[in-house]
Scaffold this motif. Structure first.
Motif, PDB file in Angstrom:
ATOM      1  N   THR A   1       0.848  -1.186   0.000  1.00 33.22           N
ATOM      2  CA  THR A   1       0.000   0.000   0.000  1.00 33.22           C
ATOM      3  C   THR A   1       0.885   1.237   0.000  1.00 33.22           C
ATOM      4  O   THR A   1       1.832   1.321   0.775  1.00 33.22           O
ATOM      5  CB  THR A   1      -0.924   0.033   1.232  1.00 33.22           C
ATOM      6  N   ARG A   2       0.595   2.179  -0.885  1.00 35.24           N
ATOM      7  CA  ARG A   2       1.275   3.479  -0.874  1.00 35.24           C
ATOM      8  C   ARG A   2       0.457   4.453  -0.026  1.00 35.24           C
ATOM      9  O   ARG A   2      -0.759   4.294   0.130  1.00 35.24           O
ATOM     10  CB  ARG A   2       1.413   4.042  -2.292  1.00 35.24           C
ATOM     11  N   PHE A   3       1.124   5.477   0.481  1.00 37.51           N
ATOM     12  CA  PHE A   3       0.466   6.460   1.336  1.00 37.51           C
ATOM     13  C   PHE A   3       0.738   7.843   0.757  1.00 37.51           C
ATOM     14  O   PHE A   3       1.888   8.273   0.688  1.00 37.51           O
ATOM     15  CB  PHE A   3       0.977   6.339   2.775  1.00 37.51           C
ATOM     16  N   GLU A   4      -0.318   8.535   0.344  1.00 36.57           N
ATOM     17  CA  GLU A   4      -0.158   9.800  -0.365  1.00 36.57           C
ATOM     18  C   GLU A   4      -1.108  10.855   0.178  1.00 36.57           C
ATOM     19  O   GLU A   4      -2.264  10.548   0.499  1.00 36.57           O
ATOM     20  CB  GLU A   4      -0.390   9.598  -1.868  1.00 36.57           C
ATOM     21  N   LEU A   5      -0.618  12.082   0.241  1.00 35.23           N
ATOM     22  CA  LEU A   5      -1.419  13.220   0.675  1.00 35.23           C
ATOM     23  C   LEU A   5      -1.992  13.905  -0.560  1.00 35.23           C
ATOM     24  O   LEU A   5      -1.283  14.119  -1.543  1.00 35.23           O
ATOM     25  CB  LEU A   5      -0.559  14.196   1.472  1.00 35.23           C
ATOM     26  N   VAL A   6      -3.268  14.248  -0.497  1.00 43.95           N
ATOM     27  CA  VAL A   6      -3.967  14.866  -1.615  1.00 43.95           C
ATOM     28  C   VAL A   6      -4.357  16.287  -1.232  1.00 43.95           C
ATOM     29  O   VAL A   6      -4.958  16.506  -0.182  1.00 43.95           O
ATOM     30  CB  VAL A   6      -5.231  14.066  -1.998  1.00 43.95           C
ATOM     31  N   ASP A   7      -4.016  17.253  -2.086  1.00 41.96           N
ATOM     32  CA  ASP A   7      -4.329  18.633  -1.753  1.00 41.96           C
ATOM     33  C   ASP A   7      -5.827  18.895  -1.884  1.00 41.96           C
ATOM     34  O   ASP A   7      -6.530  18.280  -2.673  1.00 41.96           O
ATOM     35  CB  ASP A   7      -3.537  19.602  -2.631  1.00 41.96           C
ATOM     36  N   SER A   8      -6.300  19.827  -1.059  1.00 33.99           N
ATOM     37  CA  SER A   8      -7.668  20.352  -1.087  1.00 33.99           C
ATOM     38  C   SER A   8      -8.737  19.353  -0.676  1.00 33.99           C
ATOM     39  O   SER A   8      -9.918  19.608  -0.874  1.00 33.99           O
ATOM     40  CB  SER A   8      -8.004  20.909  -2.485  1.00 33.99           C
ATOM     41  N   LYS A   9      -8.350  18.218  -0.097  1.00 32.02           N
ATOM     42  CA  LYS A   9      -9.330  17.247   0.370  1.00 32.02           C
ATOM     43  C   LYS A   9      -9.361  17.221   1.899  1.00 32.02           C
ATOM     44  O   LYS A   9      -8.378  17.562   2.547  1.00 32.02           O
ATOM     45  CB  LYS A   9      -8.995  15.842  -0.152  1.00 32.02           C
ATOM     46  N   ALA A  10     -10.493  16.786   2.460  1.00 26.80           N
ATOM     47  CA  ALA A  10     -10.618  16.700   3.912  1.00 26.80           C
ATOM     48  C   ALA A  10     -10.989  15.293   4.345  1.00 26.80           C
ATOM     49  O   ALA A  10     -11.399  15.081   5.483  1.00 26.80           O
ATOM     50  CB  ALA A  10     -11.674  17.690   4.404  1.00 26.80           C
ATOM     51  N   SER A  11     -10.849  14.333   3.443  1.00 27.43           N
ATOM     52  CA  SER A  11     -11.268  12.971   3.734  1.00 27.43           C
ATOM     53  C   SER A  11     -10.094  12.021   3.647  1.00 27.43           C
ATOM     54  O   SER A  11      -8.984  12.402   3.270  1.00 27.43           O
ATOM     55  CB  SER A  11     -12.353  12.551   2.731  1.00 27.43           C
ATOM     56  N   ALA A  12     -10.347  10.759   3.989  1.00 27.75           N
ATOM     57  CA  ALA A  12      -9.367   9.691   3.821  1.00 27.75           C
ATOM     58  C   ALA A  12     -10.044   8.555   3.080  1.00 27.75           C
ATOM     59  O   ALA A  12     -11.239   8.302   3.287  1.00 27.75           O
ATOM     60  CB  ALA A  12      -8.838   9.215   5.171  1.00 27.75           C
ATOM     61  N   ALA A  13      -9.302   7.878   2.210  1.00 28.37           N
ATOM     62  CA  ALA A  13      -9.892   6.824   1.398  1.00 28.37           C
ATOM     63  C   ALA A  13      -8.843   5.800   1.028  1.00 28.37           C
ATOM     64  O   ALA A  13      -7.636   6.077   1.069  1.00 28.37           O
ATOM     65  CB  ALA A  13     -10.533   7.413   0.135  1.00 28.37           C
ATOM     66  N   ALA A  14      -9.318   4.607   0.655  1.00 31.63           N
ATOM     67  CA  ALA A  14      -8.449   3.559   0.139  1.00 31.63           C
ATOM     68  C   ALA A  14      -8.943   3.190  -1.247  1.00 31.63           C
ATOM     69  O   ALA A  14     -10.155   3.110  -1.477  1.00 31.63           O
ATOM     70  CB  ALA A  14      -8.489   2.338   1.052  1.00 31.63           C
TER      71      ALA A  14
END
Length: 337
Positions: free
Chosen positions: A184-197
């Motif tokens: 599993t990779r772990f990445e931060l996404v700009d402008s989002k406030a949620s977490a998802a797989a």
């Protein structure tokens, strides 16, 4: 925090915000003024992604013994200055002497043991200099993907030679070997406030409230999303469609697996309960009261009911590990045949 396959995720996530309009930084700045200034938004983003990467690496490597498939990892994340709106300003901000910077290094990882640090400049892979072997691309995010794939391929073959320049301007070379990790990779996404797989990645928005929690509670949130990938929930729902009852069971299973993953990574398993208690009352009107999810208070009860089973498994394991591959029973697959 469902395994949000239909969440509008961008294809341009590459370890940093892409095509960001970055204000020009002063060419001459004293050390005092640099220390006094407020952190730049990209520095805040980097710090958040570094935290996510470190926690994710810890969870993925500590649970590798129980994942059915593993991949070798080195514990470093890269980003490309050319992927931003103002590459030269990015190079100045992070002190890079080239385009490819080290965005994050996990403590205790092969990369860390070799001497790599955040904001070092990557110069070559296996003796091939970044320029001209990996020239700038259009779209600009493609080069960092190609470099990441080259790193992964080398580690899969056995070892990788890295050449980089550190913050003192000294060029260094080291050969590193990867260690097993759950894939599993772990990445931060700009402008989002949620977490998802999404089956292969855990994607966390830069405005995700859990980033402000203490590390163990934040790790619980990441463990929840990682659990979705371990149990292949995204792949399952891509195949059978989103069925409300099964989605609810998948969320329940991810909640129950959280403390097992946390224990193996050296976190207090009860951090899963602490996270739910902190998150639920503030966000209970959101996903925790959707019909696809149990209420947050019910989710606490399910996690607490799992703890005795976890403790029994740990007591029975010769190394005190939580063997969830043998000791954890998912409801989704039992109920779905």
């Amino acid at each position: 925090m469902r395994a949000a396959l239909h969440l509008p995720l961008r294809a341009l996530v590459a370890g940093a915000m892409l095509a960001v309009a970055l204000p020009c930084l002063p060419a001459q700045a004293s050390q005092a003024s640099a220390e006094a200034r407020e952190p730049h938004p990209l520095e805040i983003f980097q710090n958040s992604e570094d935290r996510l990467f470190r926690v994710g690496y810890r969870l993925a490597t500590a649970n590798a013994a129980f994942c059915p498939h593993t991949v070798p990892v080195a514990g470093l994340m890269i980003h490309d200055a050319e992927s931003y709106g103002d590459p030269e300003a990015v190079r100045k901000l992070f002190g890079l002497n080239g385009d490819i910077g080290i965005q994050a290094v996990a403590p205790g990882s092969p990369a860390a043991k070799a001497g790599l640090s955040q904001n070092d400049t990557l110069l070559a892979l296996d003796g091939q200099r970044i320029a001209p072997h990996w020239q700038r691309t259009e779209p600009r995010w493609q080069r960092v993907f190609a470099l990441r794939d080259a790193i992964d391929a080398a580690l899969a073959r056995g070892s990788l030679e890295l050449t980089w320049q550190n913050s003192d301007g000294i060029e260094r070379t080291a050969v590193i070997e990867g260690i097993p990790a759950c894939p599993t990779r772990f990445e931060l996404v700009d402008s989002k406030a949620s977490a998802a797989a999404d089956g292969e990645r855990v994607l966390v928005g830069e405005r995700f409230p859990g980033l402000a929690y203490d590390e163990s509670a934040f790790a619980a949130a990441i463990a929840h999303e990682m659990a979705h990938n371990i149990m292949r929930h995204p792949q399952t729902f891509r195949k059978i469609g989103w069925k409300r009852k099964l989605v609810r069971l998948s969320e329940r299973d991810a909640d129950r697996l959280m403390p097992w993953l946390l224990h193996n990574a050296g976190y207090d398993p009860r951090a899963a309960v602490a996270f739910m208690r902190e998150w639920g009352p503030k966000h209970g009107g959101w996903i925790f009261r959707k019909r696809t999810h149990d209420g947050w208070d019910e989710r606490v009860e399910f996690i607490e009911a799992e703890l005795p089973r976890l403790e029994a498994a740990v007591a029975a394991h010769p190394e005190g590990l939580a063997d969830w591959a043998s000791g954890f029973t998912p409801e989704l697959y039992v109920s779905d045949g």
